[in-house]
Scaffold this active site. Structure first.
Site, PDB file in Angstrom:
ATOM      1  N   HIS A 167      26.453  16.999   9.521  1.00  0.00           N
ATOM      2  CA  HIS A 167      26.371  15.687  10.168  1.00  0.00           C
ATOM      3  C   HIS A 167      25.132  14.994   9.630  1.00  0.00           C
ATOM      4  CE1 HIS A 167      23.022  17.010  12.692  1.00  0.00           C
ATOM      5  NE2 HIS A 167      23.746  18.063  13.081  1.00  0.00           N
ATOM      6  N   ASP A 292      30.552  37.188  18.924  1.00  0.00           N
ATOM      7  CA  ASP A 292      29.699  38.285  18.477  1.00  0.00           C
ATOM      8  C   ASP A 292      28.574  38.518  19.480  1.00  0.00           C
ATOM      9  OD1 ASP A 292      27.729  39.873  16.975  1.00  0.00           O
ATOM     10  OD2 ASP A 292      28.989  39.417  15.233  1.00  0.00           O
ATOM     11  N   SER A 307      23.089  23.808  12.970  1.00  0.00           N
ATOM     12  CA  SER A 307      23.988  22.835  12.356  1.00  0.00           C
ATOM     13  C   SER A 307      24.004  23.035  10.850  1.00  0.00           C
ATOM     14  CB  SER A 307      23.536  21.410  12.663  1.00  0.00           C
ATOM     15  OG  SER A 307      23.676  21.116  14.017  1.00  0.00           O
TER      16      SER A 307
END
Length: 344
Positions: A167, A292, A307
C-alpha cells in the site's frame, strides 16, 4: 504504529516489483511457451524514509500579531492535504525552504502555488509577524517527510527493482498519499514488538542504521512503494519463486514470510479465507487469518510494520499483507502480487 523524527511521523513499509518475460518457441509454433515470471520473496523489515515533492498542509493555527489573531493560510483558501510547491517564484520542498522564503517576503503579498488532488491551484496570501518570536508566519502546519518501519515484499535480481508495503505511504494526519521527491530504505533490526489486541493494533519497533542505505525509492503508489537496490548482498539468501496470477490464488492454506525479531526472517502458516471480486485499484484483494501459534505468541497476529510481508501459496508468490483488522489482529487483508507489480 508511530515513530517521530523531528516533525516526521513514521510509516509502515515493504517492497514489490517484477518483469514479464515471454519465450516463443519458433521451431514449435503450435506450442508457444511463456516463461514464468520469477522474483525473490523477501519478508525483511527495513527502515523507510521519504521526502515529499513540495510540502503538505496538515493543519492550521492562528498567529498572534500586533493586529490580533489570524490564520492567513486558511483564510486564503488552502486546505488540509494541499501540496505547496512554490511561494512567488521560489520552489519549496522542505519546511526550511518555506520558513526562509517567508522571512524574505515579510509582510508583502505573496503568490502560493499548490496541488490539490493533482490539480494545480493558486492563492494570494500575506504572512503576519508573530508577536512572540518576530517571525513571519502563515499559520499552517506543514510536513515534508516521513520515516518508519515496513517490510520488503520482493526483489527482482534481473532489474534490481524491489517492492514494499503493498500500500502507499499516506500522511498520518490527512490520509493523503505523500508525493515522492526522494527516499530510501535503510538497514533495520526489529528491536521490540507491541502485541496486537482487540481494538488496539500492535506494531514492530525497529532500530535503524541511518548510515546504511540499502536502496533508493522511485515511486510511492496506492499499491506499494518501489525502488532499486544498491546493496545486492542484502537479499541474496532466498531463492526465486514464480509469480502467481490472480486466477491462481484460492482459499486455503498459505504462508507469510515475516521478520518479527532481530534480523531473522521466518515463514508462518496462515489461511486465505476469502477472495474478493476483482478490483485493480484496491489493496484488499484477499482476507487471511494467522494460524501459526509461533506468530500468535510473538505478535498476536498481524501488526503494523508487517505490511508487505509476502504471501506464498502452492510454492508461488501470490500477494502481500496490507492491513490488519482492528477488532481481530489474527486477521487481515492482502493485495494480489499481480496488482502490486502492475503499479511498479
Amino acid at each position: 504504529m508511530k515513530e517521530e523524527q523531528k516533525v516526521r511521523p513514521w510509516v509502515a513499509a515493504a517492497l514489490a516489483a517484477a518483469l514479464i518475460f515471454t519465450s516463443l518457441a519458433l521451431t514449435q509454433p503450435a506450442r508457444a511457451a511463456e516463461s514464468a515470471r520469477t522474483v525473490i520473496p523477501i519478508g525483511r523489515a527495513v527502515g523507510i524514509k521519504l521526502f515529499s515533492d513540495g510540502v503538505m498542509v496538515v493543519g492550521f493555527s492562528e498567529v498572534t500579531s500586533a493586529q490580533g489573531r489570524s490564520a492567513p493560510a486558511r483564510d486564503c483558501g488552502l486546505k488540509e492535504g494541499d501540496i505547496i510547491t512554490h511561494i512567488n517564484r521560489e520552489e519549496v520542498d522542505t519546511i526550511e525552504d518555506v520558513q526562509s522564503v517567508l522571512q524574505e517576503v515579510g509582510g508583502q503579498t505573496m503568490s502560493i502555488r499548490a496541488l490539490r488532488e493533482d490539480e494545480p491551484i493558486q492563492f494570494t496570501a500575506q504572512a503576519v509577524q508573530c508577536s512572540s518570536d518576530g517571525q513571519y508566519k502563515l499559520g499552517a502546519w506543514i510536513r515534508d517527510s516521513m520515516a518508519g518501519i515496513g517490510t520488503v515484499t520482493y526483489w527482482d535480481p534481473e532489474t534490481g527493482v524491489f517492492g514494499a508495503l503493498g500500500h502507499g505511504i499516506n500522511d498520518v494526519d490527512t490520509a493523503q498519499l505523500m508525493p515522492l521527491q526522494s527516499g530510501s530504505i535503510l538497514y533495520s533490526d526489529v528491536a521490540d514488538v507491541k502485541k496486537g489486541q482487540k481494538g488496539e493494533p500492535g506494531e514492530l519497533k525497529g532500530a535503524f542504521q541511518v548510515d546504511r542505505d540499502l536502496g533508493t525509492l522511485y515511486a510511492n503508489t496506492p499499491g506499494g512503494v518501489f525502488g532499486t537496490l544498491s546493496d545486492s548482498d542484502f537479499f541474496q539468501a532466498s531463492q526465486p519463486v514464480e509469480v502467481a496470477g490472480r486466477d491462481e490464488v484460492h482459499t486455503g492454506k498459505a504462508v507469510i514470510r515475516s521478520n518479527v525479531a532481530g534480523d531473522a526472517t521466518e515463514e508462518y502458516e496462515v489461511e486465505i479465507t476469502r477472495i474478493f471480486p476483482e478490483n485493480d485499484q484496491d489493496t484488499r484483494n484477499l482476507m487471511l487469518k494467522v494460524t501459526d501459534s509461533r506468530l500468535l505468541d510473538a505478535t498476536g497476529g498481524i501488526v503494523q510494520g508487517m505490511s508487505g510481508s509476502p504471501i506464498l501459496q502452492d510454492g508461488k508468490l501470490v500477494g502481500a499483507v496490507t492491513h490488519v483488522l482492528v477488532n481481530d489482529p489474527t486477521q487481515g487483508y492482502g493485495i494480489f502480487i499481480e496488482n502490486m507489480m502492475e503499479r511498479a
